[in-house]
Design a protein around this motif. Structure first.
Motif, PDB file in Angstrom:
ATOM      1  N   ARG A  39       1.207  12.780   8.994  1.00 21.63           N
ATOM      2  CA  ARG A  39       0.545  13.544  10.127  1.00 21.63           C
ATOM      3  C   ARG A  39      -1.063  13.141   9.821  1.00 21.63           C
ATOM      4  NH1 ARG A  39       0.336  19.806   9.705  1.00 21.63           N
ATOM      5  NH2 ARG A  39      -0.467  20.071   7.581  1.00 21.63           N
ATOM      6  N   GLY A  40      -1.807  13.475  11.019  1.00 21.60           N
ATOM      7  CA  GLY A  40      -3.321  13.392  10.885  1.00 21.60           C
ATOM      8  C   GLY A  40      -3.710  12.091  10.379  1.00 21.60           C
ATOM      9  N   ILE A  41      -4.719  12.236   9.606  1.00 22.91           N
ATOM     10  CA  ILE A  41      -5.257  11.198   8.663  1.00 22.91           C
ATOM     11  C   ILE A  41      -4.588  10.136   8.127  1.00 22.91           C
ATOM     12  CG2 ILE A  41      -7.064  10.336   7.070  1.00 22.91           C
ATOM     13  CD1 ILE A  41      -8.481  13.110   7.477  1.00 22.91           C
ATOM     14  N   GLY A  42      -3.300  10.693   7.488  1.00 25.14           N
ATOM     15  CA  GLY A  42      -2.526   9.834   6.661  1.00 25.14           C
ATOM     16  C   GLY A  42      -1.647   8.932   7.731  1.00 25.14           C
ATOM     17  N   ALA A  43      -1.186   9.685   8.645  1.00 23.28           N
ATOM     18  CA  ALA A  43      -0.430   8.678   9.765  1.00 23.28           C
ATOM     19  C   ALA A  43      -1.369   7.590  10.405  1.00 23.28           C
ATOM     20  CB  ALA A  43       0.266   9.620  10.922  1.00 23.28           C
ATOM     21  N   GLU A  44      -2.661   7.955  10.770  1.00 26.77           N
ATOM     22  CA  GLU A  44      -3.594   7.076  11.129  1.00 26.77           C
ATOM     23  C   GLU A  44      -3.776   5.689  10.098  1.00 26.77           C
ATOM     24  OE1 GLU A  44      -5.654   4.823  13.724  1.00 26.77           O
ATOM     25  OE2 GLU A  44      -4.678   6.724  14.130  1.00 26.77           O
ATOM     26  N   PHE A  45      -3.936   6.195   8.678  1.00 27.82           N
ATOM     27  CA  PHE A  45      -3.908   5.083   7.719  1.00 27.82           C
ATOM     28  C   PHE A  45      -2.769   4.223   7.773  1.00 27.82           C
ATOM     29  CE2 PHE A  45      -6.890   7.523   4.987  1.00 27.82           C
ATOM     30  CZ  PHE A  45      -7.861   6.667   4.780  1.00 27.82           C
ATOM     31  N   VAL A  46      -1.509   4.902   8.190  1.00 25.30           N
ATOM     32  CA  VAL A  46      -0.369   3.909   8.188  1.00 25.30           C
ATOM     33  C   VAL A  46      -0.492   2.884   9.386  1.00 25.30           C
ATOM     34  CG1 VAL A  46       2.167   3.720   8.580  1.00 25.30           C
ATOM     35  CG2 VAL A  46       1.188   5.446   7.068  1.00 25.30           C
ATOM     36  N   ALA A  47      -0.885   3.533  10.586  1.00 27.91           N
ATOM     37  CA  ALA A  47      -0.894   2.799  11.676  1.00 27.91           C
ATOM     38  C   ALA A  47      -1.843   1.668  11.644  1.00 27.91           C
ATOM     39  CB  ALA A  47      -1.404   3.787  12.904  1.00 27.91           C
ATOM     40  N   GLN A  48      -2.962   1.885  11.018  1.00 24.09           N
ATOM     41  CA  GLN A  48      -3.914   0.622  10.631  1.00 24.09           C
ATOM     42  C   GLN A  48      -3.672  -0.028  10.045  1.00 24.09           C
ATOM     43  OE1 GLN A  48      -8.148   1.827  11.160  1.00 24.09           O
ATOM     44  NE2 GLN A  48      -7.976   3.595  12.154  1.00 24.09           N
ATOM     45  N   LEU A  49      -2.919   0.274   8.622  1.00 24.49           N
ATOM     46  CA  LEU A  49      -2.435  -0.791   7.951  1.00 24.49           C
ATOM     47  C   LEU A  49      -1.298  -1.762   8.537  1.00 24.49           C
ATOM     48  CD1 LEU A  49      -2.079   1.577   4.789  1.00 24.49           C
ATOM     49  CD2 LEU A  49      -3.621  -0.656   4.696  1.00 24.49           C
ATOM     50  N   ARG A  50      -0.715  -1.098   9.433  1.00 26.17           N
ATOM     51  CA  ARG A  50       0.342  -2.045  10.118  1.00 26.17           C
ATOM     52  C   ARG A  50      -0.661  -3.105  10.983  1.00 26.17           C
ATOM     53  NH1 ARG A  50       3.031   2.664  12.443  1.00 26.17           N
ATOM     54  NH2 ARG A  50       4.986   3.098  11.347  1.00 26.17           N
ATOM     55  N   VAL A  78       0.834  -1.145  -0.023  1.00 29.34           N
ATOM     56  CA  VAL A  78      -0.014   0.172   0.060  1.00 29.34           C
ATOM     57  C   VAL A  78       0.884   1.239  -0.065  1.00 29.34           C
ATOM     58  CG1 VAL A  78      -1.985   1.290   1.184  1.00 29.34           C
ATOM     59  CG2 VAL A  78      -1.609  -1.251   1.311  1.00 29.34           C
ATOM     60  N   LEU A  79       0.386   2.201  -0.828  1.00 24.66           N
ATOM     61  CA  LEU A  79       0.942   3.587  -0.425  1.00 24.66           C
ATOM     62  C   LEU A  79       0.126   4.570  -0.203  1.00 24.66           C
ATOM     63  CD1 LEU A  79       3.681   5.067  -3.307  1.00 24.66           C
ATOM     64  CD2 LEU A  79       1.527   6.568  -2.346  1.00 24.66           C
ATOM     65  N   VAL A  80       0.565   5.198   0.818  1.00 28.44           N
ATOM     66  CA  VAL A  80      -0.406   6.456   1.410  1.00 28.44           C
ATOM     67  C   VAL A  80       0.518   7.770   1.036  1.00 28.44           C
ATOM     68  CG1 VAL A  80      -1.478   7.154   3.422  1.00 28.44           C
ATOM     69  CG2 VAL A  80      -0.960   4.780   3.297  1.00 28.44           C
ATOM     70  N   THR A  81      -0.296   8.694   0.589  1.00 25.34           N
ATOM     71  CA  THR A  81       0.133  10.116   0.487  1.00 25.34           C
ATOM     72  C   THR A  81      -0.255  10.827   1.726  1.00 25.34           C
ATOM     73  OG1 THR A  81      -1.714  10.995  -0.582  1.00 25.34           O
ATOM     74  CG2 THR A  81       0.040   9.935  -2.014  1.00 25.34           C
ATOM     75  N   GLY A  82       0.631  12.015   1.915  1.00 20.71           N
ATOM     76  CA  GLY A  82       0.342  12.862   3.280  1.00 20.71           C
ATOM     77  C   GLY A  82       0.295  11.861   4.457  1.00 20.71           C
ATOM     78  N   ALA A  83       1.297  10.863   4.511  1.00 22.33           N
ATOM     79  CA  ALA A  83       1.381  10.180   5.625  1.00 22.33           C
ATOM     80  C   ALA A  83       1.904  10.393   6.771  1.00 22.33           C
ATOM     81  CB  ALA A  83       2.058   8.458   5.103  1.00 22.33           C
ATOM     82  N   GLY A  90       6.976   0.201  -7.597  1.00 21.32           N
ATOM     83  CA  GLY A  90       6.236  -0.844  -8.770  1.00 21.32           C
ATOM     84  C   GLY A  90       5.575  -2.234  -8.279  1.00 21.32           C
ATOM     85  N   ASP A  91       5.453  -2.216  -7.251  1.00 21.77           N
ATOM     86  CA  ASP A  91       4.615  -3.354  -6.251  1.00 21.77           C
ATOM     87  C   ASP A  91       3.418  -2.851  -5.567  1.00 21.77           C
ATOM     88  OD1 ASP A  91       6.115  -2.275  -4.431  1.00 21.77           O
ATOM     89  OD2 ASP A  91       6.907  -4.002  -3.452  1.00 21.77           O
ATOM     90  N   VAL A  92       2.998  -1.637  -5.778  1.00 21.32           N
ATOM     91  CA  VAL A  92       1.809  -1.322  -5.232  1.00 21.32           C
ATOM     92  C   VAL A  92       0.436  -2.053  -5.539  1.00 21.32           C
ATOM     93  CG1 VAL A  92       0.610   0.759  -4.973  1.00 21.32           C
ATOM     94  CG2 VAL A  92       2.623   0.803  -4.233  1.00 21.32           C
ATOM     95  N   GLN A  93      -0.349  -2.280  -4.622  1.00 25.05           N
ATOM     96  CA  GLN A  93      -1.677  -3.010  -5.006  1.00 25.05           C
ATOM     97  C   GLN A  93      -2.736  -2.048  -4.471  1.00 25.05           C
ATOM     98  OE1 GLN A  93      -0.358  -6.258  -2.585  1.00 25.05           O
ATOM     99  NE2 GLN A  93      -1.032  -7.645  -4.210  1.00 25.05           N
ATOM    100  N   VAL A  94      -2.549  -1.116  -3.489  1.00 28.00           N
ATOM    101  CA  VAL A  94      -3.677  -0.148  -3.060  1.00 28.00           C
ATOM    102  C   VAL A  94      -2.879   1.228  -2.878  1.00 28.00           C
ATOM    103  CG1 VAL A  94      -5.005   0.462  -1.098  1.00 28.00           C
ATOM    104  CG2 VAL A  94      -4.590  -1.954  -1.613  1.00 28.00           C
ATOM    105  N   LEU A  95      -3.296   2.114  -3.651  1.00 26.20           N
ATOM    106  CA  LEU A  95      -2.933   3.777  -3.634  1.00 26.20           C
ATOM    107  C   LEU A  95      -3.892   4.420  -2.724  1.00 26.20           C
ATOM    108  CD1 LEU A  95      -1.496   6.073  -4.639  1.00 26.20           C
ATOM    109  CD2 LEU A  95      -2.908   6.069  -6.613  1.00 26.20           C
TER     110      LEU A  95
END
Length: 239
Positions: free
Chosen positions: A15-26, A8-13, A69-74
């Motif tokens: 702080r805020g919502i982006g950092a939470e996406f990263v934490a939950q993906l973990r 997965v690739l997360v933009t704006g990662a 190049g291996d991203v499955q979720v953007l």
């Protein structure tokens, strides 16, 4: 699709919502997380791959696609709000909002669509806003950019259906982040928004109404503008 073992690739990662996406993906067991931001010094490097990325820079977007190049979720999360009015506001600020909130996700989707297709289809999640469906004084530029992001979501969903890419739009009112700091109104935590978006990726839902305000605004789209804005401004406590 399941996020466990996904890339997965997360933009704006950073702080805020982006950092939470990263934490939950973990927590959901993603195999690899690319955490993209203009300033990666604030990205928690534990278990992620930081990518320095300005989504308004086509060259930087192309470079990110070569690296990832291996991203499955953007997850197109990066966004700004300048509080600029459309008629009297600074045109450069309006362009900044359009560049970040509309052209940024567009550039990212164009760059990563072939990658997602080659990797089985995957998904794109766009963090949009309930302000894609209405506006208020001082929100003109932001609302215009988010309305464009809403149509970007719908258009790319249709255009990418043939390669099996699932496109999700997430709409919400205020989220308890730096962007909404100082606004006295109900706010949902970033964790709730991120969870709703990731649940939609896994369930196949195409649109997320993440809070009561998003549901209220969406329901009002059937009304004529005069009545719709009367109800909106009444709910906001404005005349």
């Amino acid at each position: 699709m399941k996020l466990q073992d996904a890339v997965v690739l997360v933009t704006g990662a950073n702080r805020g919502i982006g950092a939470e996406f990263v934490a939950q993906l973990r927590r959901r067991g993603a195999a690899k997380i690319y955490a993209a931001a203009r300033d990666v010094s604030a990205v928690d490097p534990d278990g992620v791959h930081p990518i320095e990325l300005d989504v308004t820079d086509p060259g930087a977007v192309e470079a990110a696609a070569r690296v990832a190049g291996d991203v499955q979720v953007l997850i197109n999360n990066a966004g700004i709000s300048t509080g600029t009015a459309l008629v009297t506001g600074d045109v450069a600020a309006i362009r900044r909002e359009m560049d970040t909130n509309f052209y940024g996700p567009l550039l990212m989707t164009r760059a990563f669509a072939p990658i997602l297709g080659a990797n089985g289809g995957g998904a794109v999640l766009n963090v949009v806003s309930a302000l894609s469906w209405f506006t208020a004084p001082g929100s003109g530029a932001y609302a215009a950019s988010k309305a464009a992001a809403w149509m970007l979501t719908d258009s790319t969903r249709l255009e990418l259906a043939g390669q099996g890419t699932h496109v999700v739009g997430v709409h919400m009112g205020l989220v308890d982040t730096d962007m909404a700091k100082g606004l006295q109104a109900p706010k949902i935590p970033p964790s709730a928004l991120a969870a709703a978006g990731l649940d939609a990726v896994e369930s196949g839902a195409q649109e997320v109404l993440a809070d009561d305000w998003a549901r209220f605004v969406k329901a009002g789209l059937v009304l004529d503008p005069e009545r719709r804005y009367a109800e909106l401004f009444s709910a906001l406590g404005a005349s």
